[in-house]
Design an enzyme around this catalytic site. Structure first.
Site, PDB file in Angstrom:
ATOM      1  CE  LYS A  22     -15.974  25.248  44.202  1.00  0.00           C
ATOM      2  NZ  LYS A  22     -17.374  25.149  44.103  1.00  0.00           N
ATOM      3  N   GLY A  23     -10.182  24.901  46.324  1.00  0.00           N
ATOM      4  CA  GLY A  23      -9.498  23.734  46.874  1.00  0.00           C
ATOM      5  C   GLY A  23      -8.708  24.002  48.136  1.00  0.00           C
ATOM      6  CD  GLU A  44      -3.340  26.715  44.393  1.00  0.00           C
ATOM      7  OE1 GLU A  44      -4.139  26.047  45.093  1.00  0.00           O
ATOM      8  OE2 GLU A  44      -3.488  26.844  43.182  1.00  0.00           O
ATOM      9  CG  ASP A  45      -5.563  23.044  45.905  1.00  0.00           C
ATOM     10  OD1 ASP A  45      -4.758  23.637  45.164  1.00  0.00           O
ATOM     11  OD2 ASP A  45      -6.709  22.720  45.536  1.00  0.00           O
ATOM     12  CG  ASP A  52      -1.150  18.815  38.688  1.00  0.00           C
ATOM     13  OD1 ASP A  52      -0.491  17.807  38.965  1.00  0.00           O
ATOM     14  OD2 ASP A  52      -2.008  18.824  37.788  1.00  0.00           O
ATOM     15  CE  LYS A  57      -0.972  15.407  41.541  1.00  0.00           C
ATOM     16  NZ  LYS A  57      -2.014  15.096  40.539  1.00  0.00           N
ATOM     17  CG  PHE A 108      -6.964  13.017  40.387  1.00  0.00           C
ATOM     18  CD1 PHE A 108      -6.755  14.255  39.791  1.00  0.00           C
ATOM     19  CD2 PHE A 108      -8.138  12.811  41.090  1.00  0.00           C
ATOM     20  CE1 PHE A 108      -7.697  15.261  39.889  1.00  0.00           C
ATOM     21  CE2 PHE A 108      -9.098  13.814  41.197  1.00  0.00           C
ATOM     22  CZ  PHE A 108      -8.875  15.039  40.595  1.00  0.00           C
ATOM     23  CB  VAL A 109      -4.525  13.222  45.915  1.00  0.00           C
ATOM     24  CG1 VAL A 109      -3.384  12.220  45.826  1.00  0.00           C
ATOM     25  CG2 VAL A 109      -4.017  14.631  45.630  1.00  0.00           C
ATOM     26  CG  ASP A 121     -13.027  19.180  43.190  1.00  0.00           C
ATOM     27  OD1 ASP A 121     -11.888  19.669  43.032  1.00  0.00           O
ATOM     28  OD2 ASP A 121     -13.916  19.239  42.317  1.00  0.00           O
TER      29      ASP A 121
HETATM   30  P1  5GP Z   1      -2.103  23.314  38.133  1.00  0.00           P
HETATM   31  O1  5GP Z   1      -2.146  22.226  37.101  1.00  0.00           O
HETATM   32  O2  5GP Z   1      -2.458  24.617  37.513  1.00  0.00           O
HETATM   33  O3  5GP Z   1      -0.807  23.345  38.868  1.00  0.00           O
HETATM   34  O4  5GP Z   1      -3.228  22.965  39.189  1.00  0.00           O
HETATM   35  C1  5GP Z   1      -4.533  23.375  38.917  1.00  0.00           C
HETATM   36  C2  5GP Z   1      -5.525  22.815  39.834  1.00  0.00           C
HETATM   37  O5  5GP Z   1      -5.802  21.492  39.405  1.00  0.00           O
HETATM   38  C3  5GP Z   1      -5.191  22.677  41.298  1.00  0.00           C
HETATM   39  O6  5GP Z   1      -5.331  23.878  42.015  1.00  0.00           O
HETATM   40  C4  5GP Z   1      -6.243  21.667  41.702  1.00  0.00           C
HETATM   41  O7  5GP Z   1      -7.465  22.309  41.915  1.00  0.00           O
HETATM   42  C5  5GP Z   1      -6.304  20.785  40.476  1.00  0.00           C
HETATM   43  N1  5GP Z   1      -5.496  19.573  40.681  1.00  0.00           N
HETATM   44  C6  5GP Z   1      -4.250  19.299  40.281  1.00  0.00           C
HETATM   45  N2  5GP Z   1      -3.855  18.082  40.675  1.00  0.00           N
HETATM   46  C7  5GP Z   1      -4.894  17.582  41.372  1.00  0.00           C
HETATM   47  C8  5GP Z   1      -5.112  16.343  42.071  1.00  0.00           C
HETATM   48  O8  5GP Z   1      -4.293  15.432  42.173  1.00  0.00           O
HETATM   49  N3  5GP Z   1      -6.330  16.218  42.663  1.00  0.00           N
HETATM   50  C9  5GP Z   1      -7.294  17.156  42.612  1.00  0.00           C
HETATM   51  N4  5GP Z   1      -8.438  16.915  43.227  1.00  0.00           N
HETATM   52  N5  5GP Z   1      -7.120  18.326  41.985  1.00  0.00           N
HETATM   53  C10 5GP Z   1      -5.930  18.527  41.368  1.00  0.00           C
HETATM   54 MG    MG Z   2      -6.449  25.012  43.411  1.00  0.00          MG
END
Ligand code: 5GP
Ligand code: MG
Length: 180
Positions: free
Chosen positions: A42-43, A97-98, A101, A129, A152-153, A159
């Site tokens: 939901k981000g 996507e938000d 990462d 990132k 971490f943002v 959230d």
């Molecule tokens: P992934 O590691 O699979 O690329 O990202 C998975 C999810 O981790 C993202 O969609 C997001 O919800 C969460 N995430 C990754 N980095 C951050 C961050 O810096 N802040 C927050 N709030 N969520 C993050």
């Molecule tokens: Mg996400």
């Protein structure tokens, strides 16, 4: 400023200006394709609502909800909690996507939609990132709002323990806020 925020990384204005720029690019790319714009819940909801209004072309909205089997960090083991409702076959899909990462979530989502027979799958992420990318993830985003450092943002949809999603900017949390 919210008291748990140490520093504002991206202001409301910076975010909105960048979305406007991306909107022009995406409008040109998708003007004759009636894309299926898939948001990963939901981000993404805040970015999604702003971004979609700057794509000045017909498009269809859809959403997916995915999660990992265990823990809050996305491990490699992702599951579809709620799938898209549209038939993806032959469609041009744009994933919103938000944040990109480790890459586990987007890699999974991308493969999932491709396997349903999409004509094309492209990705637009608000934040990238790159320092966090997991070894072996070769996926690249086609459109990136901002490349950010390894912090971490929260805010603008992102959230910590379901808090801070409604902040209008992207900020870095104070260390004490993690203990709450
Ligand atoms: P992934 O590691 O699979 O690329 O990202 C998975 C999810 O981790 C993202 O969609 C997001 O919800 C969460 N995430 C990754 N980095 C951050 C961050 O810096 N802040 C927050 N709030 N969520 C993050
Ligand atoms: Mg996400």
């Amino acid at each position: 400023m919210e008291r748990d925020i140490k520093e504002i990384l991206l202001t409301e204005e910076q975010i909105q200006n960048r979305i406007e720029e991306l909107g022009k690019i995406l409008t040109e790319e998708y003007k004759d394709k009636n894309p299926l714009v898939v948001g990963v819940l939901k981000g993404v909801v805040v970015f999604y609502a702003d971004m979609i209004r700057h794509i000045k072309a017909p498009c269809q909205l859809d959403f997916m909800w995915i999660s990992s089997y265990a823990g809050t960090n996305s491990s490699g083991n992702m599951v579809v909690r709620q799938d898209v409702s549209a038939d993806v076959k032959g469609r041009h899909v744009l994933i919103l996507e938000d944040i990109f990462d480790t890459g586990n979530s987007l890699n999974f989502t991308y493969q999932h939609l491709l396997s349903k027979g999409a004509a094309s799958v492209k990705i637009c992420t608000l934040l990238d990132k790159p320092e966090r990318r997991k070894e072996g993830i070769t996926l690249q985003c086609d459109y990136v709002g901002f490349t950010i450092p390894n912090e971490f943002v929260v805010g603008y949809g992102l959230d910590f323990n379901e808090k801070y999603r409604n902040l209008p900017y992207v900020g870095i949390l104070k260390p004490e806020a993690y203990q709450k």
